[in-house]
Each structure stands twice: as C-alpha cells, then as structure tokens.
Write a protein that holds these residues in place. Structure first.
Motif, PDB file in Angstrom:
ATOM      1  N   LEU A  54       0.880  -1.175   0.000  1.00 35.81           N
ATOM      2  CA  LEU A  54       0.000   0.000   0.000  1.00 35.81           C
ATOM      3  C   LEU A  54       0.909   1.213   0.000  1.00 35.81           C
ATOM      4  N   SER A  55       0.866   2.009  -1.072  1.00 39.60           N
ATOM      5  CA  SER A  55       1.767   3.151  -1.167  1.00 39.60           C
ATOM      6  C   SER A  55       1.015   4.388  -1.641  1.00 39.60           C
ATOM      7  N   GLU A  56       1.504   5.550  -1.210  1.00 38.18           N
ATOM      8  CA  GLU A  56       0.739   6.803  -1.307  1.00 38.18           C
ATOM      9  C   GLU A  56       0.363   7.189  -2.725  1.00 38.18           C
ATOM     10  N   GLU A  57       1.291   7.053  -3.651  1.00 39.31           N
ATOM     11  CA  GLU A  57       1.041   7.561  -4.998  1.00 39.31           C
ATOM     12  C   GLU A  57       0.401   6.534  -5.920  1.00 39.31           C
ATOM     13  N   GLY A  58       0.052   5.362  -5.390  1.00 39.26           N
ATOM     14  CA  GLY A  58      -0.757   4.415  -6.146  1.00 39.26           C
ATOM     15  C   GLY A  58      -0.012   3.385  -6.960  1.00 39.26           C
ATOM     16  N   TYR A  59       1.295   3.220  -6.742  1.00 39.50           N
ATOM     17  CA  TYR A  59       2.046   2.239  -7.510  1.00 39.50           C
ATOM     18  C   TYR A  59       2.065   0.855  -6.851  1.00 39.50           C
ATOM     19  N   GLY A  60       1.438   0.723  -5.701  1.00 37.63           N
ATOM     20  CA  GLY A  60       1.349  -0.566  -5.029  1.00 37.63           C
ATOM     21  C   GLY A  60       0.168  -1.366  -5.540  1.00 37.63           C
ATOM     22  N   ASP A  61      -0.339  -2.263  -4.705  1.00 38.16           N
ATOM     23  CA  ASP A  61      -1.502  -3.062  -5.081  1.00 38.16           C
ATOM     24  C   ASP A  61      -2.749  -2.185  -5.122  1.00 38.16           C
ATOM     25  N   ARG A  62      -3.565  -2.362  -6.137  1.00 35.13           N
ATOM     26  CA  ARG A  62      -4.717  -1.488  -6.330  1.00 35.13           C
ATOM     27  C   ARG A  62      -5.845  -1.787  -5.348  1.00 35.13           C
ATOM     28  N   GLN A  63      -6.028  -3.027  -4.982  1.00 36.51           N
ATOM     29  CA  GLN A  63      -7.075  -3.402  -4.037  1.00 36.51           C
ATOM     30  C   GLN A  63      -6.412  -3.992  -2.793  1.00 36.51           C
ATOM     31  N   LEU A  64      -6.523  -3.284  -1.672  1.00 33.80           N
ATOM     32  CA  LEU A  64      -5.928  -3.769  -0.432  1.00 33.80           C
ATOM     33  C   LEU A  64      -6.886  -3.418   0.704  1.00 33.80           C
ATOM     34  N   ASP A  65      -7.691  -4.396   1.114  1.00 36.70           N
ATOM     35  CA  ASP A  65      -8.682  -4.142   2.154  1.00 36.70           C
ATOM     36  C   ASP A  65      -8.495  -5.031   3.372  1.00 36.70           C
ATOM     37  N   ASP A  66      -7.343  -5.693   3.459  1.00 40.44           N
ATOM     38  CA  ASP A  66      -7.012  -6.464   4.656  1.00 40.44           C
ATOM     39  C   ASP A  66      -5.497  -6.494   4.787  1.00 40.44           C
ATOM     40  N   LEU A  67      -5.016  -6.993   5.935  1.00 36.13           N
ATOM     41  CA  LEU A  67      -3.581  -7.010   6.218  1.00 36.13           C
ATOM     42  C   LEU A  67      -3.038  -8.434   6.323  1.00 36.13           C
ATOM     43  N   ASP A  87       0.332 -10.172   8.968  1.00 36.40           N
ATOM     44  CA  ASP A  87      -1.002 -10.604   9.405  1.00 36.40           C
ATOM     45  C   ASP A  87      -1.630  -9.579  10.352  1.00 36.40           C
ATOM     46  N   GLY A  88      -1.451  -8.303  10.002  1.00 36.03           N
ATOM     47  CA  GLY A  88      -2.045  -7.213  10.770  1.00 36.03           C
ATOM     48  C   GLY A  88      -1.227  -6.736  11.942  1.00 36.03           C
ATOM     49  N   HIS A  89      -0.134  -7.430  12.268  1.00 34.73           N
ATOM     50  CA  HIS A  89       0.685  -7.046  13.422  1.00 34.73           C
ATOM     51  C   HIS A  89       1.764  -6.059  13.007  1.00 34.73           C
ATOM     52  N   PRO A  90       1.868  -4.900  13.691  1.00 35.99           N
ATOM     53  CA  PRO A  90       2.950  -3.947  13.386  1.00 35.99           C
ATOM     54  C   PRO A  90       4.305  -4.585  13.675  1.00 35.99           C
ATOM     55  N   THR A  91       5.109  -4.790  12.646  1.00 38.57           N
ATOM     56  CA  THR A  91       6.301  -5.636  12.800  1.00 38.57           C
ATOM     57  C   THR A  91       7.607  -4.880  12.628  1.00 38.57           C
ATOM     58  N   LEU A  92       7.791  -4.170  11.534  1.00 38.29           N
ATOM     59  CA  LEU A  92       9.026  -3.419  11.299  1.00 38.29           C
ATOM     60  C   LEU A  92       8.665  -2.014  10.833  1.00 38.29           C
ATOM     61  N   GLY A  93       9.409  -1.018  11.322  1.00 38.92           N
ATOM     62  CA  GLY A  93       9.183   0.365  10.933  1.00 38.92           C
ATOM     63  C   GLY A  93      10.480   1.073  10.606  1.00 38.92           C
ATOM     64  N   TYR A  94      10.410   2.002   9.654  1.00 36.72           N
ATOM     65  CA  TYR A  94      11.578   2.748   9.191  1.00 36.72           C
ATOM     66  C   TYR A  94      11.169   4.186   8.913  1.00 36.72           C
ATOM     67  N   ILE A  95      11.880   5.137   9.514  1.00 35.47           N
ATOM     68  CA  ILE A  95      11.675   6.553   9.216  1.00 35.47           C
ATOM     69  C   ILE A  95      13.043   7.165   8.920  1.00 35.47           C
ATOM     70  N   MET A  96      13.213   7.658   7.715  1.00 39.69           N
ATOM     71  CA  MET A  96      14.462   8.291   7.320  1.00 39.69           C
ATOM     72  C   MET A  96      14.327   9.806   7.443  1.00 39.69           C
TER      73      MET A  96
END
Length: 255
Positions: free
Chosen positions: A65-78, A110-119
């Motif tokens: 899921l990415s802001e400008e729309g280059y990811g998967d077009r339909q994403l309604d679950d994790l 599977d919906g669990h917050p696992t890895l995060g990165y902020i540059m």
C-alpha cells in the motif's frame, strides 16, 4: 528471514535517500493533488516506483500500500506481509524549505505492526526497529523517552486542528509547554521517539501512521485514535502518539 529483509530494506532506504538529496537543486517537477498545499513531485513518484519494485524483490509475495498508487490497487485487509510506503513525507517542506522531510516504510505481518523505518532525509538518520528488537537511530539503540506529562511537554499538532479547535485541541495546545508544527509526520514522529516532543496529533493516512506506530509502540509509547475506537492503518484516523502521561492528559481533554 525478517533479519535479512530488515538489512536489505535499510540499504534500500539509504540508497533512495541519497538519490532524493541529489534532486534538492530543483531538478524535478511539481504538481498539486487535492489543494495548492498538497503537492506531489516527480521525486515522490520515482521513489515510490523504485521502493515498491525493490520490496517485491526483497520480500516476494508481499503486498504493498503506497501513497502515490504504484502498489496493489485493491488492499482491504492485512493478511500476510503488507508493506506501507510513504516515498516522500513532507513534500511541501521538500519544495519550499529543502528540509524537514523524510521517507517512511512499515511491514505489517497478518495485521501485526512488525518493522518500521523513518528516514530523516537531510540529516541522513535512519530510525528503525520493531519485532521486539528495540528502536535504533542508525546503529545506536534508543532508550524510551522520559514519561513527561502534558504541562512538561512540547506538542506537535497539525495547524488546521488547532485553528478549527477540533476535539478541544486548542486547549491541549494551551496546557502544553509549547506548540510546534513541523509539517511532516516523519519529523514529528521522530520528535516523539527521541523525546523532543511529548505528543503528536494529526489526521494520519496509512502511510503517515504505519512506520511511526511500529516504532512508538516498540518504545512503549501511547498510540491511540481520538476519533474512533481503534487504530486502522488501512484508513484515516485522528491519531495521538505520546508518552503515557501526556497521552492520558490529552485524552481527558479531548473526551
């Protein structure tokens, strides 16, 4: 498996950040999205295309899921491995200030917050962690910030929320030590993670929230929705990220 994915994603982010900084001289195009203050540049789009492509190489079978729309077009679950991508957070700052912007990625399993990165792009400082490993700035492990209350905290609140007094947030700003507005979820999340801010409140979309949530929860910070019963990284929420004491003070004022 996660350890190798983590190392490759760190390398990817550092490489993309270097490419981003090379464009600060103005060698990019700018367009508006929803308003004159909601901008997108060719750098946002180039970053997202590269990040999304490389994530599929690093983590085959993942969804994005990415802001400008280059990811998967339909994403309604994790379900499974889901990456949430903000290729250039603080685009208005990037264009107007050449500072105070970042890149954010998060992995939810599977919906669990696992890895995060902020540059932190200009300072070339990568905040990363999760999965019980802790939170790091580069190679330095962060300690949880001091558990300050609202009166002893600087807070960052989006300007429109204060100007329109949404959820009594003008009173929250008055009771804090001071109010700050950075204009970038990446930079404001870093402020809370590092202890420079006691709280951050904003309407956050999935790519604004996902990485900061992983890292904040890893440090034992409060991450709550003010306008809903729970947090969803597939929708927009009015989100509070704060120390536990400041968070409690704020929630009492916004009830």
């Amino acid at each position: 498996m996660l350890e190798e994915i983590d190392l490759q994603v760190q390398r990817l982010l550092r490489r993309v950040n270097q490419q981003t900084l090379r464009h600060l001289d103005g060698s990019y195009q700018v367009a508006t999205k929803s308003s004159y203050s909601d901008l997108v540049t060719t750098i946002d789009r180039q970053n997202e295309q590269e990040i999304d492509h490389q994530l599929r190489v690093i983590d085959p079978g993942c969804r994005i899921l990415s802001e400008e729309g280059y990811g998967d077009r339909q994403l309604d679950d994790l379900a499974g491995h889901v990456w949430i991508v903000d290729p250039l957070d603080g685009t208005l700052n990037f264009v107007k200030q050449h500072d105070h912007f970042g890149i954010m990625l998060a992995l939810y399993v599977d919906g669990h917050p696992t890895l995060g990165y902020i540059m932190d792009a200009v300072n070339q400082a990568l905040y990363h962690g999760g999965n019980g490993w802790g939170v790091f700035k580069g190679d330095h492990r962060l300690t949880p910030p001091a558990n300050t209350d609202l009166h002893d905290s600087l807070v960052a609140i989006s300007s429109s929320l204060v100007l329109d007094d949404v959820a009594n947030l003008t009173q929250v700003a008055r009771q804090a030590s001071g109010l700050r507005m950075y204009g970038s979820a990446a930079m404001e999340m870093i402020g809370v993670l590092s202890g420079e801010l006691g709280a951050y409140i904003s309407h956050l979309r999935p790519w604004d929230l996902a990485a900061g949530r992983v890292l904040a929860e890893e440090l034992g910070l409060t991450v709550k929705s003010i306008d809903a019963d729970g947090i969803s990284v597939l929708s927009s929420n009015l989100v509070l990220v704060a120390t536990k004491r400041a968070g409690q003070d704020i929630l009492e004022l916004t009830d």
